[in-house]
Design a protein around this motif. Sequence first.
Motif, PDB file in Angstrom:
ATOM      1  N   TYR A   7       0.849  -1.189   0.000  1.00 29.62           N
ATOM      2  CA  TYR A   7       0.000   0.000   0.000  1.00 29.62           C
ATOM      3  C   TYR A   7       0.890   1.245   0.000  1.00 29.62           C
ATOM      4  O   TYR A   7       1.697   1.439   0.913  1.00 29.62           O
ATOM      5  CB  TYR A   7      -0.918   0.011   1.230  1.00 29.62           C
ATOM      6  N   LEU A   8       0.731   2.087  -1.030  1.00 28.19           N
ATOM      7  CA  LEU A   8       1.517   3.308  -1.162  1.00 28.19           C
ATOM      8  C   LEU A   8       0.564   4.477  -1.372  1.00 28.19           C
ATOM      9  O   LEU A   8      -0.145   4.558  -2.379  1.00 28.19           O
ATOM     10  CB  LEU A   8       2.488   3.202  -2.335  1.00 28.19           C
ATOM     11  N   PHE A   9       0.537   5.396  -0.403  1.00 24.37           N
ATOM     12  CA  PHE A   9      -0.370   6.536  -0.443  1.00 24.37           C
ATOM     13  C   PHE A   9       0.441   7.841  -0.359  1.00 24.37           C
ATOM     14  O   PHE A   9       1.032   8.141   0.689  1.00 24.37           O
ATOM     15  CB  PHE A   9      -1.368   6.470   0.712  1.00 24.37           C
ATOM     16  N   LEU A  47       2.507  -4.724  -4.789  1.00 22.13           N
ATOM     17  CA  LEU A  47       1.625  -3.576  -4.598  1.00 22.13           C
ATOM     18  C   LEU A  47       0.165  -3.932  -4.891  1.00 22.13           C
ATOM     19  O   LEU A  47      -0.152  -4.514  -5.928  1.00 22.13           O
ATOM     20  CB  LEU A  47       2.066  -2.426  -5.506  1.00 22.13           C
ATOM     21  N   LYS A  48      -0.713  -3.533  -3.951  1.00 23.83           N
ATOM     22  CA  LYS A  48      -2.147  -3.763  -4.098  1.00 23.83           C
ATOM     23  C   LYS A  48      -2.923  -2.457  -4.283  1.00 23.83           C
ATOM     24  O   LYS A  48      -3.976  -2.452  -4.925  1.00 23.83           O
ATOM     25  CB  LYS A  48      -2.697  -4.504  -2.874  1.00 23.83           C
ATOM     26  N   SER A  49      -2.414  -1.368  -3.699  1.00 26.00           N
ATOM     27  CA  SER A  49      -3.122  -0.095  -3.783  1.00 26.00           C
ATOM     28  C   SER A  49      -2.120   1.045  -3.935  1.00 26.00           C
ATOM     29  O   SER A  49      -1.152   1.129  -3.172  1.00 26.00           O
ATOM     30  CB  SER A  49      -3.989   0.120  -2.529  1.00 26.00           C
ATOM     31  N   LEU A  50      -2.358   1.921  -4.928  1.00 23.34           N
ATOM     32  CA  LEU A  50      -1.466   3.040  -5.222  1.00 23.34           C
ATOM     33  C   LEU A  50      -2.292   4.300  -5.384  1.00 23.34           C
ATOM     34  O   LEU A  50      -3.208   4.357  -6.206  1.00 23.34           O
ATOM     35  CB  LEU A  50      -0.676   2.765  -6.504  1.00 23.34           C
ATOM     36  N   ASN A  51      -1.981   5.333  -4.597  1.00 24.99           N
ATOM     37  CA  ASN A  51      -2.699   6.604  -4.703  1.00 24.99           C
ATOM     38  C   ASN A  51      -1.692   7.740  -4.812  1.00 24.99           C
ATOM     39  O   ASN A  51      -0.955   8.024  -3.873  1.00 24.99           O
ATOM     40  CB  ASN A  51      -3.612   6.819  -3.493  1.00 24.99           C
ATOM     41  N   LEU A  52      -1.664   8.374  -5.979  1.00 22.79           N
ATOM     42  CA  LEU A  52      -0.782   9.515  -6.253  1.00 22.79           C
ATOM     43  C   LEU A  52      -1.599  10.751  -6.627  1.00 22.79           C
ATOM     44  O   LEU A  52      -1.065  11.709  -7.190  1.00 22.79           O
ATOM     45  CB  LEU A  52       0.177   9.175  -7.397  1.00 22.79           C
ATOM     46  N   SER A  53      -2.868  10.748  -6.323  1.00 19.45           N
ATOM     47  CA  SER A  53      -3.773  11.800  -6.779  1.00 19.45           C
ATOM     48  C   SER A  53      -3.480  13.143  -6.129  1.00 19.45           C
ATOM     49  O   SER A  53      -2.833  13.233  -5.089  1.00 19.45           O
ATOM     50  CB  SER A  53      -5.220  11.398  -6.490  1.00 19.45           C
ATOM     51  N   ASN A  54      -3.963  14.197  -6.789  1.00 19.57           N
ATOM     52  CA  ASN A  54      -3.888  15.561  -6.260  1.00 19.57           C
ATOM     53  C   ASN A  54      -2.458  15.991  -5.940  1.00 19.57           C
ATOM     54  O   ASN A  54      -2.155  16.458  -4.843  1.00 19.57           O
ATOM     55  CB  ASN A  54      -4.791  15.707  -5.035  1.00 19.57           C
ATOM     56  N   LEU A 107      -2.164  -5.414  -8.269  1.00 18.46           N
ATOM     57  CA  LEU A 107      -2.689  -4.064  -8.067  1.00 18.46           C
ATOM     58  C   LEU A 107      -4.204  -4.063  -8.259  1.00 18.46           C
ATOM     59  O   LEU A 107      -4.705  -4.347  -9.346  1.00 18.46           O
ATOM     60  CB  LEU A 107      -2.024  -3.094  -9.039  1.00 18.46           C
ATOM     61  N   LYS A 108      -4.933  -3.725  -7.195  1.00 21.74           N
ATOM     62  CA  LYS A 108      -6.391  -3.700  -7.238  1.00 21.74           C
ATOM     63  C   LYS A 108      -6.943  -2.281  -7.294  1.00 21.74           C
ATOM     64  O   LYS A 108      -8.069  -2.075  -7.759  1.00 21.74           O
ATOM     65  CB  LYS A 108      -6.965  -4.403  -6.000  1.00 21.74           C
ATOM     66  N   GLU A 109      -6.180  -1.307  -6.832  1.00 18.40           N
ATOM     67  CA  GLU A 109      -6.653   0.079  -6.808  1.00 18.40           C
ATOM     68  C   GLU A 109      -5.528   1.000  -7.245  1.00 18.40           C
ATOM     69  O   GLU A 109      -4.377   0.839  -6.818  1.00 18.40           O
ATOM     70  CB  GLU A 109      -7.102   0.477  -5.396  1.00 18.40           C
ATOM     71  N   ILE A 110      -5.873   1.971  -8.114  1.00 19.58           N
ATOM     72  CA  ILE A 110      -4.920   3.013  -8.499  1.00 19.58           C
ATOM     73  C   ILE A 110      -5.680   4.323  -8.615  1.00 19.58           C
ATOM     74  O   ILE A 110      -6.834   4.352  -9.068  1.00 19.58           O
ATOM     75  CB  ILE A 110      -4.212   2.672  -9.832  1.00 19.58           C
ATOM     76  N   ASN A 111      -5.064   5.394  -8.169  1.00 20.05           N
ATOM     77  CA  ASN A 111      -5.662   6.714  -8.293  1.00 20.05           C
ATOM     78  C   ASN A 111      -4.555   7.711  -8.621  1.00 20.05           C
ATOM     79  O   ASN A 111      -3.694   7.995  -7.790  1.00 20.05           O
ATOM     80  CB  ASN A 111      -6.376   7.119  -7.002  1.00 20.05           C
TER      81      ASN A 111
END
Length: 528
Positions: free
Chosen positions: A320-322, A342-349, A366-370
Amino acid sequence: EIPYEIGNLHNLEWMAFSFNKLVGVVPTAIFNVSTLKSLYLHNVRLPNLEELLLWGNNFSGTIPSFIFNASKLFTLGLEENSFSGFIPNTFGSLRNLEWLSLNDNYLTSSTPKLSFLSSLSNCKYLEYFGFYNNPLGGILPRAIGNLSQSMEDFQMHNCNISGSIPEEISNLTNLIAIYLGRNKLNGSIPIALGKLKKLQLLSLEDNQLEGSIPDNLCGLAALFQLDLGGNKLCGFIPACSGNLTNLRKLYLGSNQLTSIPSTLWNLKDILHLNLSSNSFTGPLPLKIGNFNVLIQLDLSMNNFSGVIPTKIGGLKDLQYLFLEYNRLQGSIPNSIGDLISLKSLNLSNNNLSGTIPISLEKLLDLKEINVSFNNLEGEIPREGPFRNFSAESFKGNELLCGMPNLQVLSCRTNHTSGKNDLLIGIVLPLSTIFMMVVVLLILKYRKGGKSQLNDANMSSVANQKRFTYLELFQATNGFSENNLIGRGGFGSVYKARIHDGMEAAVKVFDLQYRGAFKSFDIECDMMK
């Protein structure tokens, strides 16, 4: 004794054992009588009872008084029921008690100072006290320091407790775990907690604690988990925190902290690190690659700037990388494609630019990316996990293109990438999302012929008319073949209809040809 065969009464609804001289163990078969509605054990004496486990049922009412007649009782489990009312002050009569679990009920205290805790001081062998998830209220009394010196696990989270944490809790020198999270505790974190040398878990999250994180906590060499998130803590993370070599879980999110010591990045065996929703600034350190076994990293909602270090790709166990809601710039490193777990990656905003690396297609878990609301451009990868992502993952990036279901532009197929194309005009640095272009060749079309622009008009247009790349992309229908006017030795010219109805010719130079730059300069000179 109560006969075991009583459990064979399959239609039994009401049973009472009040005012008898029963001894021995209460048969477990009684609790398997599914038709039983009422069970009275008032004034039952169980002098030899050592364990009573009634957890995970739906028992209601007050805690039965017969329990306090079981003088040899050392394990009492009443958790996960619907017991209510005041907690009796008679627990002190159970002097052999080692394990007391009352969590997940509806119990309260008869006094704001939680007088039942004082009665427990008679239980000198008590090692575990679980009282969490009860609507207790009140404040922790100083008498908490008089509890058993054998106490190892103290759990009173989510009990609506207010006031400060008594320093006397440090008298319980054998404590291994303290759970006081999700209450209304205020004041500062007691310095005296540093005396609890055996402490492995300290959970004080979601309270109203203020002040700084005491350096004394660095003396807790056995500490495995520290959760101080969701408070009002401010200032620096202590530099000595890098000495907590046994620390595996550190949660400091949702505070008002401002500085991270360089020593923190030396905790190479940490598994979970949450520093989100604070006021940290500056670049992400290269030492972030030191976390050999890190599973979760949350640095979101701060003011981190600069680029994402390529060394982050070395975190092979990261799931998980936020990093959302910061001011990160530059491109998404190709090395993120090396985060095979990696299962979730959020680089938004953020202010990230460039393309989404094709290397991310390798992240099969990877199940979620933003990556929404950045300055990304180019084609969205299509293979691997990208087959399952929706438009929500990519919105707010006007120059991204891809499949129609992603609600972005359609990708060009008849031209090379932006690295080899140049729009005539003034081009801001490629790292910015809006490439402002001054259209130099304006060809107005009217019914019955063309009107020529003189040099003065041309200069005025060149000085005033500026267009984004997206506007030109749309005005030429995505640089469609249907809008193609002609091709030359160094590029192509497209007919464009600007949003105000003006028609223009836009030339795209192909930088694969060595003379493209020179041709661009010549044509610019001609337009002056």
